[in-house]
Design an enzyme around this catalytic site. Structure first.
Site, short mmCIF file in Angstrom:
data_model
loop_
_atom_site.label_atom_id
_atom_site.label_comp_id
_atom_site.label_asym_id
_atom_site.label_seq_id
_atom_site.Cartn_x
_atom_site.Cartn_y
_atom_site.Cartn_z
N LYS A 187 -23.17 -41.53 2.75
CA LYS A 187 -24.27 -42.14 3.49
C LYS A 187 -23.96 -42.14 4.99
O LYS A 187 -22.81 -41.94 5.39
CB LYS A 187 -24.49 -43.56 2.98
CG LYS A 187 -23.26 -44.46 3.13
CD LYS A 187 -23.32 -45.67 2.24
CE LYS A 187 -22.12 -46.58 2.48
NZ LYS A 187 -22.09 -47.72 1.57
N TYR A 212 -18.08 -51.41 36.95
CA TYR A 212 -19.17 -52.39 37.06
C TYR A 212 -18.64 -53.81 37.00
O TYR A 212 -17.74 -54.12 36.21
CB TYR A 212 -20.15 -52.20 35.91
CG TYR A 212 -21.13 -51.08 36.10
CD1 TYR A 212 -22.05 -51.09 37.15
CD2 TYR A 212 -21.16 -50.01 35.21
CE1 TYR A 212 -22.95 -50.06 37.32
CE2 TYR A 212 -22.07 -48.96 35.37
CZ TYR A 212 -22.96 -49.00 36.43
OH TYR A 212 -23.85 -47.98 36.59
C1 LIG Z 1 -20.85 -47.84 1.11
C2 LIG Z 1 -20.68 -48.05 -0.34
C3 LIG Z 1 -19.60 -47.47 -1.01
C4 LIG Z 1 -18.44 -46.85 -0.27
O1 LIG Z 1 -17.71 -47.90 0.32
P1 LIG Z 1 -16.34 -47.66 1.13
O2 LIG Z 1 -15.85 -49.02 1.43
O3 LIG Z 1 -16.73 -46.92 2.36
O4 LIG Z 1 -15.44 -46.87 0.25
C5 LIG Z 1 -19.56 -47.56 -2.38
N1 LIG Z 1 -20.54 -48.22 -3.06
C6 LIG Z 1 -21.58 -48.81 -2.44
C7 LIG Z 1 -22.60 -49.52 -3.25
C8 LIG Z 1 -21.67 -48.77 -1.06
O5 LIG Z 1 -22.68 -49.38 -0.44
#
Ligand SMILES: *Cc1c(COP(=O)(O)O)cnc(C)c1O
Length: 391
Positions: A47, A268
């Protein structure tokens, strides 16, 4: 790994260079897969554009390393990667289908994670209309109150006549809230709820652990693990040494250097005032590149030739640049065009994230599109062995 670019390479035209080591990514996948063993499917969370690293490059490498199950958050993300994969692979959409998008999700060849009674009802309606059976994963809320069926929802569902009519459930899953704290009591509590509720549903392959959960041990692996962060080099065991290989290197090029006297302000808001004769470099990366503004005054850069010296990032981060104090390098400072590591072999992602008051996940997914991106790939084409598909 190359550091600076030849002047005529596009890498020299950008202020920053983001190098993504796809060989290390594949090695990390194999490390996690070997850790859970052949009886457990090792899926991958890709994702948020594979945590900012480019899903279009990451997904084929993971497939070559043997991964056949991929998780994205949104339909749009799934639709983007599905064409990169063949019928041997499954792409699951963690958020499920938003109302009215069920047909599009199915037409895109994606499988929803059904998180609520409402999502189940809408998926069942689509199956009914299509006159077929549609695959799905079912999510249980084991205590995070984010996604999934509560115990009451399971009661309601099972009180129906044919609760999953038209649905071919393939996986039952839940997600741990505190897996990065192995001693946290929520881990066992969530596991107990998951076990209790999944026993009431049809017998299905089960999945509970992401990156950190995988390192809690075999009791947490069930039939499938779903790491994301660890694949990309984020430490799944905070506080312990990182078992993963670094995947990301972020470099910023020196635009100009100057000597300033005590009392001279930098950046800044005059956010830094030198208290000694200092040598300051202006680097071509800023918050416009997703490099966090909060790191100003806290983070460090490293000259690859002098990994023993941490060079402080001083003053506020600007949109297109930041300032680094080179004084500790002595009298022959690096020239304009030299690339310093903001994240690199001697300055891990976690250190930069901590200096910015955030976590590696946010730092990676926030990295912008303005860097010159380089992908290294020495992954061997013979490593194509798919894993047994049990989810
Ligand atoms: C993002 C996510 C993962 C992966 O999690 P990590 O901590 O990046 O390994 C797995 N399962 C779900 C439901 C997630 O939202």
């Amino acid at each position: 790994m190359p550091v600076a670019a030849e002047p005529n390479e596009p890498a020299a035209w950008a202020g920053g260079i983001l190098t993504i080591d796809l060989s290390a990514l594949a090695a990390n996948y194999r490390t996690l897969r070997d850790r859970v063993g052949p009886a457990v499917t090792c899926a991958a969370a890709v994702k948020a554009d594979a945590y900012g690293l480019g899903a279009a490059r990451v997904v084929p490498v993971l497939h070559r390393a043997g991964c056949r199950t991929f998780f994205v958050a949104h339909l749009a993300e799934g639709a983007a990667i599905r064409p990169l994969l063949g019928p041997d692979s499954t792409v699951l959409v963690l958020n499920g289908a938003m109302p009215g998008t069920e047909g599009a999700l199915h037409a895109a060849g994606l499988v929803p994670v059904l998180n609520s009674l409402e999502q189940i009802a809408r998926w069942r309606t689509l199956a009914h209309q299509a006159g077929t059976t549609l695959p799905a994963a079912l999510q249980i809320d084991s205590g995070m109150s984010r996604f999934g069926l509560s115990e009451d929802d399971v009661d309601t569902l099972l009180a129906e006549d044919a609760p999953l009519a038209g649905i071919a459930p393939r996986l039952v899953m839940s997600h741990l809230a505190c897996a990065d704290e192995p001693a946290h009591p929520a881990n066992h509590a969530q596991r107990t709820v998951f076990q209790r509720l999944r026993a009431r549903l049809p017998s299905l392959p089960a999945s509970l652990a992401a990156s950190s959960g995988l390192f809690l041990g075999p009791d947490w692996h069930f039939d499938m693990v779903r790491p994301g962060a660890a694949l990309y080099g984020i430490n799944p065991t905070p506080g312990l040494s990182n078992p993963m290989q670094p995947v990301v290197r972020l470099q910023a090029r020196i635009i100009q250097t100057r000597r300033i006297g005590p009392g001279t302000a930098v950046g800044y808001g005059a956010g830094f005032i030198a208290d000694r004769p200092s040598h300051i470099a202006t680097l071509g990366v800023g918050y416009g590149d997703g490099f966090p503004r909060a790191i100003g005054g806290h983070g460090h850069a490293v000259l690859p030739d002098r990994p023993d010296i941490l060079l402080p990032i001083v003053g506020r981060i600007s949109m297109d640049c930041l300032a680094v104090d080179l004084t500790a390098l002595g009298d022959s400072p690096p020239a304009a065009g030299t690339a310093l590591d903001l994240i690199g072999p001697h300055h891990p992602l976690e250190d930069a994230a901590t200096a910015a008051g955030t976590i590696g996940y946010e730092l990676l997914t926030g990295l912008g599109t303005r860097y010159h991106r380089r992908y290294r790939d020495d992954t061997s084409p013979q490593d194509t062995s798919p894993q047994g598909e049990n989810g």
